[in-house]
Design an enzyme around this catalytic site. Structure first.
Site, PDB file in Angstrom:
ATOM      1  N   LYS A  11       8.436  66.190  27.386  1.00 21.03           N
ATOM      2  CA  LYS A  11       9.018  65.729  28.588  1.00 21.03           C
ATOM      3  C   LYS A  11       8.358  66.158  29.870  1.00 21.03           C
ATOM      4  CE  LYS A  11      13.813  66.111  26.402  1.00 21.03           C
ATOM      5  NZ  LYS A  11      14.812  67.031  26.328  1.00 21.03           N
ATOM      6  N   ASP A  17      17.209  67.631  14.343  1.00 28.56           N
ATOM      7  CA  ASP A  17      17.683  66.504  13.384  1.00 28.56           C
ATOM      8  C   ASP A  17      19.125  66.568  12.927  1.00 28.56           C
ATOM      9  OD1 ASP A  17      17.466  64.121  12.163  1.00 28.56           O
ATOM     10  OD2 ASP A  17      16.483  64.792  10.316  1.00 28.56           O
ATOM     11  N   PHE A  60      35.790  92.677  16.087  1.00 31.08           N
ATOM     12  CA  PHE A  60      36.007  91.280  16.816  1.00 31.08           C
ATOM     13  C   PHE A  60      37.324  90.799  16.160  1.00 31.08           C
ATOM     14  CE2 PHE A  60      35.597  86.736  16.747  1.00 31.08           C
ATOM     15  CZ  PHE A  60      35.055  86.430  17.964  1.00 31.08           C
ATOM     16  N   TYR A 111      19.502  70.314  25.374  1.00 31.71           N
ATOM     17  CA  TYR A 111      18.302  70.045  25.851  1.00 31.71           C
ATOM     18  C   TYR A 111      18.120  69.066  26.986  1.00 31.71           C
ATOM     19  CZ  TYR A 111      19.358  66.401  22.488  1.00 31.71           C
ATOM     20  OH  TYR A 111      19.930  65.524  21.459  1.00 31.71           O
ATOM     21  N   LYS A 115       6.903  62.284  15.795  1.00 30.70           N
ATOM     22  CA  LYS A 115       7.696  62.459  14.501  1.00 30.70           C
ATOM     23  C   LYS A 115       6.896  63.112  13.570  1.00 30.70           C
ATOM     24  CE  LYS A 115      11.650  60.465  14.723  1.00 30.70           C
ATOM     25  NZ  LYS A 115      12.113  59.613  13.542  1.00 30.70           N
ATOM     26  N   LYS A 163      12.544  68.550  18.367  1.00 24.96           N
ATOM     27  CA  LYS A 163      13.402  67.395  18.066  1.00 24.96           C
ATOM     28  C   LYS A 163      14.354  67.814  16.846  1.00 24.96           C
ATOM     29  CE  LYS A 163      13.646  62.277  18.047  1.00 24.96           C
ATOM     30  NZ  LYS A 163      14.842  62.356  16.942  1.00 24.96           N
ATOM     31  N   CYS A 190      27.475  46.821 -19.327  1.00 22.88           N
ATOM     32  CA  CYS A 190      28.313  46.099 -20.335  1.00 22.88           C
ATOM     33  C   CYS A 190      27.553  45.345 -21.490  1.00 22.88           C
ATOM     34  CB  CYS A 190      29.039  45.008 -19.477  1.00 22.88           C
ATOM     35  SG  CYS A 190      28.197  43.790 -18.679  1.00 22.88           S
ATOM     36  N   CYS A 240      22.335  44.717 -19.293  1.00 22.81           N
ATOM     37  CA  CYS A 240      23.107  45.504 -18.436  1.00 22.81           C
ATOM     38  C   CYS A 240      23.377  47.085 -19.128  1.00 22.81           C
ATOM     39  CB  CYS A 240      24.616  44.962 -17.993  1.00 22.81           C
ATOM     40  SG  CYS A 240      25.449  45.837 -17.013  1.00 22.81           S
ATOM     41  N   ASP A 290      32.290  92.818  13.111  1.00 21.45           N
ATOM     42  CA  ASP A 290      32.986  91.718  12.755  1.00 21.45           C
ATOM     43  C   ASP A 290      34.648  92.164  12.628  1.00 21.45           C
ATOM     44  OD1 ASP A 290      30.854  90.381  12.402  1.00 21.45           O
ATOM     45  OD2 ASP A 290      30.928  89.904  10.342  1.00 21.45           O
ATOM     46  N   GLU A 299      22.095  68.638  20.655  1.00 22.48           N
ATOM     47  CA  GLU A 299      22.182  68.025  19.210  1.00 22.48           C
ATOM     48  C   GLU A 299      22.934  69.077  18.620  1.00 22.48           C
ATOM     49  OE1 GLU A 299      20.231  65.276  19.348  1.00 22.48           O
ATOM     50  OE2 GLU A 299      20.227  64.963  16.917  1.00 22.48           O
ATOM     51  N   CYS A 323      23.198  41.604 -13.341  1.00 19.28           N
ATOM     52  CA  CYS A 323      24.229  41.260 -14.368  1.00 19.28           C
ATOM     53  C   CYS A 323      25.314  40.337 -13.983  1.00 19.28           C
ATOM     54  CB  CYS A 323      24.792  42.627 -14.778  1.00 19.28           C
ATOM     55  SG  CYS A 323      26.286  42.508 -15.907  1.00 19.28           S
ATOM     56  N   GLU A 343       9.459  70.712  23.101  1.00 17.16           N
ATOM     57  CA  GLU A 343      10.729  70.885  22.542  1.00 17.16           C
ATOM     58  C   GLU A 343      10.771  70.438  21.056  1.00 17.16           C
ATOM     59  OE1 GLU A 343      14.024  69.235  24.727  1.00 17.16           O
ATOM     60  OE2 GLU A 343      13.061  69.822  26.764  1.00 17.16           O
ATOM     61  N   LEU A 394      14.495  57.762  22.402  1.00 13.64           N
ATOM     62  CA  LEU A 394      13.335  58.195  22.679  1.00 13.64           C
ATOM     63  C   LEU A 394      12.307  57.099  22.210  1.00 13.64           C
ATOM     64  CD1 LEU A 394      13.465  62.150  22.327  1.00 13.64           C
ATOM     65  CD2 LEU A 394      13.285  60.648  24.715  1.00 13.64           C
ATOM     66  N   CYS A 400      32.278  43.650 -15.795  1.00 10.41           N
ATOM     67  CA  CYS A 400      31.440  44.716 -15.852  1.00 10.41           C
ATOM     68  C   CYS A 400      31.917  45.973 -14.783  1.00 10.41           C
ATOM     69  CB  CYS A 400      29.783  44.425 -15.383  1.00 10.41           C
ATOM     70  SG  CYS A 400      28.680  45.531 -15.309  1.00 10.41           S
TER      71      CYS A 400
HETATM   72  S1  IVH Z   1      15.968  64.250  24.910  1.00  9.23           S
HETATM   73  C1  IVH Z   1      16.626  60.418  27.270  1.00  9.23           C
HETATM   74  N1  IVH Z   1      15.321  66.311  23.326  1.00  9.23           N
HETATM   75  O1  IVH Z   1      16.703  62.567  19.395  1.00  9.23           O
HETATM   76  C2  IVH Z   1      16.260  61.510  26.544  1.00  9.23           C
HETATM   77  N2  IVH Z   1      16.474  64.454  22.545  1.00  9.23           N
HETATM   78  O2  IVH Z   1      15.497  59.494  19.538  1.00  9.23           O
HETATM   79  C3  IVH Z   1      17.364  62.165  25.953  1.00  9.23           C
HETATM   80  N3  IVH Z   1      16.915  64.652  20.111  1.00  9.23           N
HETATM   81  O3  IVH Z   1      19.477  60.735  20.806  1.00  9.23           O
HETATM   82  C4  IVH Z   1      16.951  62.900  24.560  1.00  9.23           C
HETATM   83  N4  IVH Z   1      15.957  66.523  19.846  1.00  9.23           N
HETATM   84  O4  IVH Z   1      19.796  62.941  19.944  1.00  9.23           O
HETATM   85  C5  IVH Z   1      15.897  65.069  23.354  1.00  9.23           C
HETATM   86  N5  IVH Z   1      14.935  67.999  22.327  1.00  9.23           N
HETATM   87  C6  IVH Z   1      15.354  67.029  22.477  1.00  9.23           C
HETATM   88  C7  IVH Z   1      15.932  66.431  21.207  1.00  9.23           C
HETATM   89  C8  IVH Z   1      16.451  65.137  21.257  1.00  9.23           C
HETATM   90  C9  IVH Z   1      16.659  65.811  19.284  1.00  9.23           C
HETATM   91  C10 IVH Z   1      17.695  63.455  19.690  1.00  9.23           C
HETATM   92  C11 IVH Z   1      18.849  63.036  20.479  1.00  9.23           C
HETATM   93  C12 IVH Z   1      18.276  61.642  20.941  1.00  9.23           C
HETATM   94  C13 IVH Z   1      17.252  61.179  19.957  1.00  9.23           C
HETATM   95  C14 IVH Z   1      16.182  60.633  20.522  1.00  9.23           C
END
Ligand code: IVH
Length: 669
Positions: free
Chosen positions: A287, A116, A35, A224, A311, A114, A408, A405, A32, A172, A423, A112, A82, A429
């Site tokens: 996909k 968050d 760097f 992605y 999910k 997903k 108050c 309440c 570091d 993301e 209330c 892949e 999606l 209040c």
């Molecule tokens: S593909 C047309 N891949 O999930 C398809 N989305 O509900 C484009 N997200 O808006 C999305 N991980 O923000 C894709 N591996 C992944 C993802 C991903 C998170 C999010 C993305 C999207 C939302 C879809």
């Protein structure tokens, strides 16, 4: 001099490489300290050669604290969402539909994570990052390039070779758990409100006006989805592997799957393994790998048919109830809240969970000291889903809803046909008064910067602001008397108050805290009335004629404006110069009936007018604007880079596509 320029170039590319090693590969080659040393050298040289400025220089990763409102820009291809599934069976059914849609062709899938966080679109030209745009409403988003430049795992300049001259990559932006927990610990120590989850924290951070603070918080990004005209390969997986070689962070979890069994195995693996990940995920994404097959499958109005989200099931934990408290909202509604022994759930510590209302509390049958089940689904707002009766303490008494309440002491009333206890002491209040001030200044209402929950409450306790109209006579010297309020923040608040006078009328209506009038209703009511004066004199019958307004809302709006205190407040807001009507041309006179009876869909990026202006032009020439293409569409008004899904749909349905120039000719501009 020339040597110095050469050295700047050298240092820039060397530092880009070290950033990549550190933030993408997790494999630094230098310490570091070394760097920092190189970075200092570059900073010095750049200081001597301002003419050789480069927005993508590694020194720019630290951000700046210059405010920079966000400009909006249309997406080249709309950012869709999606379709969701919640079980292995649902995913298998989707695989079946895909294979059927492709008439039984052999299909490979990509699995892949997903992530968050918050979606981002990055645009690269000649190997350089030129723009970063948030998802926004899917059609257009906020340009957040300066903030995104501070994210060290996003390459500002690509390495390797073979990238298209111009392309988009989506992914993301996430705040890893470690950074999220650190940020919340800091906020707790400073008495600031905590972020509920890393997704909100990432989205909030990306929209900060201070990119130095963005840099400090430690965002990360996983990519992605590669889009563009000349992608190197005809499969999703190969394209992302290429993107990885250009320096993008592509998750190691991305895997090719060749059968339903592979897909199921992938789900079973990540259902557990995701708990060990450094970032929040809320599911998996599958996909279709071949781009040709993707094209064949196409899109529905909202999402691609070639991809689906799975999910993860909500996580559940059991914890002991300490006590139930009762919150008073700005509308006087009393919400019971379970205060819990802290418990770790999906990466965050849960201490409180709403019990919503008396009915829900009764249905759960909560007793003092009960062991409660807490769940956190996708939304991450913890929810009490049940009681472990076996763990009930002997002689525990049921928890009773308060009768007065808690703030108050006024006896609560229950509105006919509603589960909520209220209330009725609206004007006396404290949490209601402060709550209304807080709501008024909020970002989606009057957007007055610098006043949060605490300041709203300070302003009230100091006697400066008893209702929102008082804000407009607030002075900097009054603010200075509030302890811990810096002079700089005072100036910002005063500026924010001044700026709020030009907030559009519909937001003023929303800001007033009329019971049951949320953002959407406020918009519709504002549009129908046109001005505050008119709104205040509308009969309940006239109000009921507004879309979305039923008898109950009409009655509360009438009651709100019948109240003398509210009328006075509105008058004072008007006197202060707050916007009290729609702009003059909002219901502008029609220009012609050239487009009478025509339904038109707008798509792409335009050069002569904004998208909103085209919407208005269509209406003023008698036409109707629609969001998606159907058999009823007469034509598509297409700008540059119309989305491929829309193009495909238009050609399938035989809907004509008309250019911007032809359209302008058509309406005689
Ligand atoms: S593909 C047309 N891949 O999930 C398809 N989305 O509900 C484009 N997200 O808006 C999305 N991980 O923000 C894709 N591996 C992944 C993802 C991903 C998170 C999010 C993305 C999207 C939302 C879809």
């Amino acid at each position: 001099m020339n040597d110095e320029i050469k050295r700047i170039d050298e240092l820039r590319s060397e530092l880009h490489r070290h950033n990549y090693n550190y933030y993408v590969l997790n494999a630094p080659e230098i310490s570091d300290r070394d760097f920092d040393f190189l970075m200092k050298e570059l900073e010095e040289l750049e200081g001597r050669h301002p003419e050789y400025f480069d927005a993508n220089s590694p020194t720019r990763r630290v951000g700046s604290d210059l405010a920079q409102g966000f400009e909006q820009t249309p997406h080249i291809y709309p950012m869709l969402s999606l379709g969701n599934t919640y079980s292995i069976e649902d995913v298998d059914a989707w695989v079946g539909r895909v294979e059927q849609g492709l008439s039984g062709q052999k299909t490979a899938f990509v699995g892949e994570l997903k992530f968050d966080g918050t979606g981002i679109s990055l645009i690269y030209e000649h190997g350089k990052l030129i723009r970063a745009v948030t998802r926004g409403d899917g059609e257009k988003g906020d340009v957040v390039t300066d903030n995104v430049r501070t994210i060290k795992s996003i390459p500002l300049e690509l390495q390797g070779s073979g990238w298209p001259d111009f392309f988009e990559i989506r992914g993301e932006i996430v705040l890893p758990w470690a950074a999220f927990n650190r940020l919340n610990a800091e906020r707790e120590a400073a008495g600031e409100p905590l972020f509920a989850n890393p997704r909100n924290a990432a989205a909030g951070t990306l929209k900060l006006q201070n990119s130095a603070e963005v840099a400090r918080r430690g965002l990360d990004a996983y990519l992605y989805y590669l889009l563009g005209e000349n992608l190197p390969y005809d499969s999703h997986y190969d394209n992302l592997m290429a993107a990885r070689s250009w320096g993008f962070k592509i998750s190691d979890a991305m895997t090719l799957l060749y059968s339903i069994e592979d897909v199921d195995k992938y789900i079973n693996h990540w259902d557990k393994a995701r708990r060990e990940l450094p970032v929040a995920t809320d599911g998996l994404v599958f996909k279709v790998n071949s781009l040709r097959q993707q094209l064949n499958l196409g899109f529905t109005a909202k999402s691609p048919r070639w991809a689906v989200a799975y999910k993860f099931p909500a996580e559940r934990a059991a914890t002991r109830l300490r006590f139930v408290s009762f919150d008073v909202g700005r509308m006087g509604i009393i919400t019971p809240v379970a205060n819990l022994e802290p418990v770790l759930l999906s990466g965050t510590i849960v201490k409180r969970a709403s019990l919503h209302n008396d009915d829900i509390m009764r249905t759960l049958g909560i007793h003092e000291g009960d062991m409660l089940y807490v769940e956190k689904g996708g939304e991450i707002i913890p929810k009490i889903t049940g009681v472990d009766l076996d763990a009930r303490l002997p002689e525990a008494r049921p928890v009773e809803f308060v009768t007065h309440c808690p703030a108050c002491g006024t006896p609560l009333v229950r509105v006919e046909g509603e589960a909520a206890w209220v209330c009725p002491n609206k004007e006396g209040c404290v949490p209601q008064i402060v709550g209304r001030i807080e709501h008024f200044v909020g970002r989606r209402m009057m957007n007055i910067d610098g006043i949060g929950e605490e300041t709203a409450s300070d302003l009230f306790t100091h006697g400066f602001v008893k209702n929102p109209a008082d804000l407009y006579s607030l002075t900097a010297s009054q603010l200075d008397t509030i302890e811990g309020f810096a002079a700089k923040s005072a100036a910002r608040v005063i500026e924010g108050i001044e700026a709020s006078k030009s907030v559009p009328f519909e937001r003023v209506v929303f800001a007033l805290s009329i019971p049951y009038v949320g953002e959407t209703t406020a918009k519709k009511v504002a549009k129908a009335a046109g001005s505050m004066e008119r709104l205040m004199s509308m009969s309940t019958a006239e109000l009921e004629a507004v879309e979305d307004v039923g008898p109950r809302i009409a009655a509360t709006i009438s009651a709100f404006f019948a109240d003398e205190q509210n009328r006075q407040m509105v008058q004072r807001l008007a006197d202060a110069g707050v916007t009290m009507a729609l702009p003059e041309d909002a219901n502008a006179e029609p220009l012609s009936d050239t487009l009478a009876g025509k339904t038109i869909v707008i798509s792409g990026v335009f050069s002569h007018h904004s998208r909103d202006e085209y919407k208005e032009l269509i209406e003023r020439h008698g036409g109707k604007n629609a969001g998606s293409i159907s058999k009823k569409t007469d034509f598509v008004l297409a700008g540059e880079n119309m989305g491929p899904a829309k193009l495909e749909k238009a050609s399938k349905l035989g809907v004509p596509v008309i250019s911007e120039d032809d359209f302008l000719k058509m309406i005689g501009e």
